[in-house]
Design a protein around this motif. Structure first.
Motif, PDB file in Angstrom:
ATOM      1  N   TYR A 199      24.082 -29.503  13.558  1.00 22.94           N
ATOM      2  CA  TYR A 199      23.445 -30.710  14.640  1.00 22.94           C
ATOM      3  C   TYR A 199      23.488 -32.163  13.637  1.00 22.94           C
ATOM      4  N   SER A 200      23.476 -33.097  14.471  1.00 24.35           N
ATOM      5  CA  SER A 200      23.231 -34.560  14.103  1.00 24.35           C
ATOM      6  C   SER A 200      24.320 -35.016  13.260  1.00 24.35           C
ATOM      7  N   ILE A 234      23.038 -38.424  23.011  1.00 25.68           N
ATOM      8  CA  ILE A 234      23.296 -38.595  21.329  1.00 25.68           C
ATOM      9  C   ILE A 234      21.599 -38.690  21.139  1.00 25.68           C
ATOM     10  N   SER A 235      21.314 -38.107  19.966  1.00 22.98           N
ATOM     11  CA  SER A 235      19.954 -38.358  19.497  1.00 22.98           C
ATOM     12  C   SER A 235      20.101 -37.709  18.111  1.00 22.98           C
ATOM     13  N   PRO A 236      19.047 -37.998  17.029  1.00 23.91           N
ATOM     14  CA  PRO A 236      19.011 -37.326  15.766  1.00 23.91           C
ATOM     15  C   PRO A 236      18.797 -35.903  15.702  1.00 23.91           C
ATOM     16  N   GLU A 237      17.893 -35.700  16.758  1.00 25.32           N
ATOM     17  CA  GLU A 237      17.617 -33.977  16.736  1.00 25.32           C
ATOM     18  C   GLU A 237      18.903 -33.482  17.761  1.00 25.32           C
ATOM     19  N   THR A 270      20.947 -31.885  20.187  1.00 27.13           N
ATOM     20  CA  THR A 270      21.201 -32.084  21.627  1.00 27.13           C
ATOM     21  C   THR A 270      22.128 -31.330  22.421  1.00 27.13           C
ATOM     22  N   ASP A 280      28.323 -34.639   7.875  1.00 26.81           N
ATOM     23  CA  ASP A 280      27.648 -35.866   7.603  1.00 26.81           C
ATOM     24  C   ASP A 280      27.552 -36.342   6.021  1.00 26.81           C
TER      25      ASP A 280
END
Length: 440
Positions: free
Chosen positions: A95-96, A116-119, A121, A219
């Protein structure tokens, strides 16, 4: 379009409509066969190959799969939609890591349901396809549409179908040639993994077999590979040639740190994947905004162009890969059938309890390994095409399969599979080559 008799006769001679050894001539064909030959001659190469692979599969391979329950041991049987589908790109990552943003970048636009979000989704698998209008088709409805390659997903149960949807959007040029599968962010932790309600790794394996390209996103700031991601990557075994890695958000680190991050990712992947080949890793920041640190802008732009070229080349090689995937599955089905038939032959006519005891002994690691080695030598097969003994035993026990109840494998099946690999597949490749030359 005028089609020569010579061309029509060639297609019939190289086709699969005549399993007998009778000598063919144009006048010996029935009117229906003549009509089919004319229609085949008018098909585009990819349509011709899809049609004939489909016919071969349903006429000759599927009965063998059903006889030895191949779909229960490994992946579900193919459907008509699988043969005629556009190339599929599977997007995987924790995730993210920027999966949804990356898809926006490919599409040049957003799509329904994307957030779209840091946690975490994206909590579902989303198939993004070309459509005349923007619409979302729930999973339970999508698997009922025969023109889409999703029919076999119903075998994974309602829990998955409630977390799957098909999105159709217009005005996205890339979707003219491919279908994109967005996946839920891979979570860490046993509790979160079990709460999915379906076999995530099994589903990844399902998609991997049907995909043309598998994109693993990482990432640059979070290179740890969780247990579930490790399990998902290991389920890609046999499809390593399709995998491309993307080191995303690389514009947020300096050049020296980026070199360390790149090396660390290679090292981590080497431990998980277990292949001697080095995976291709595209480095950059795949979104539509300016780079935060422009130090490596030239590198990032070049990497982005290389990735887009790799994706754009998928439709050109799609037909060849379909033949390749078909041949790979055919070899696997042949091996599976031989293993099951050999184990079946070791049972005598005894009571049910005696057979059950005998099966337990036959499924030991040493005995299965011995069977696999003997079959490989006897039939000139590669041991890499055989399953892991423990995996085979686990499938038999979990599925409560009684090996002694399998039908006897007739030699005609083996001869048919050998003939397909030795004759039919090369003929299809040759047809592609001739048609490509004719276009030039």
């Amino acid at each position: 379009m005028r089609v020569s008799l010579r061309r029509i006769f060639e297609l019939k001679r190289h086709g699969i409509s005549f399993p007998t050894k009778r000598r063919l001539s144009w006048f010996s064909l029935s009117s229906n066969e003549q009509s089919e030959a004319i229609n085949d001659a008018k098909l585009e190469p990819k349509e011709f190959v899809a049609k004939h692979l489909s016919k071969i599969y349903f006429d000759k391979i599927l009965p063998l799969e059903k006889a030895f329950q191949y779909d229960k041991f490994y992946t579900p049987s193919w459907t008509h939609g699988d043969f005629h589908a556009k190339p599929i790109i599977l997007i995987l990552g924790q995730y993210s890591v920027g999966k949804t943003t990356f898809i926006h970048h490919l599409l040049g636009r957003s799509y329904p349901g994307a957030h779209i979000s840091p946690e975490p989704t994206t909590d579902k698998f989303v198939a993004i396809m070309e459509g005349n209008s923007e619409k979302t088709i729930p999973g339970n409805a999508a698997v009922l549409q025969e023109d889409k390659p999703f029919e076999t997903l119903k075998l994974y149960g309602t829990s998955l179908l409630n977390r799957f949807e098909c999105v159709e959007i217009p005005n996205a040029p890339i979707l003219e040639n491919v279908t994109i599968i967005d996946s839920p962010g891979v979570l860490s932790g046993e509790k979160q993994r079990l709460e999915r309600g379906y076999d995530f790794s099994g589903l990844v394996k399902h998609w991997a077999e049907r995909s043309e390209r598998i994109l693993l996103l990482f990432d640059a700031h979070k290179l740890d590979i969780s247990d579930e991601l490790k399990e998902a990557i290991q389920s890609l075994k046999g499809n390593e040639d399709k995998i491309r890695c993307i080191l995303n958000k690389a514009d947020r680190v300096g050049t020296q740190e980026l070199m360390r991050v790149y090396g660390a990712l290679l090292w981590s992947l080497g431990k998980v994947v277990g292949t001697p080949e080095v995976m291709r890793i595209f480095v950059g920041s795949f979104w539509d905004k300016e780079y935060q640190l422009p130090d490596n802008a030239v590198l990032f732009d070049a990497e982005k162009n290389d990735l887009m070229s790799d994706i754009q080349d998928l439709p050109k090689n799609s037909t060849v890969r379909k033949i390749n995937e078909f041949a790979k599955r055919l070899r696997h089905v042949k091996v599976h059938s031989l293993v099951c038939d050999t184990l079946r032959s070791k049972f005598s006519v005894m009571s049910l309890s005696s057979n059950a005891t005998q099966q337990q002994k036959l499924l030991s690691y040493d005995k299965l390994s011995d069977v696999f080695h003997k079959l490989a030598k006897q039939h000139s097969l590669h041991l890499g095409d055989f399953p892991e003994p423990d995996e085979f035993r686990k499938n038999v026990e979990e599925l409560d399969i009684k090996i002694w109840e399998f039908e006897r494998l007739h030699q005609g099946y083996l001869q048919a599979t050998d003939a397909l690999l030795a004759n039919e597949m090369p003929l299809l490749f040759n047809k592609l080559g001739r048609d490509e030359c004719a276009k030039q």
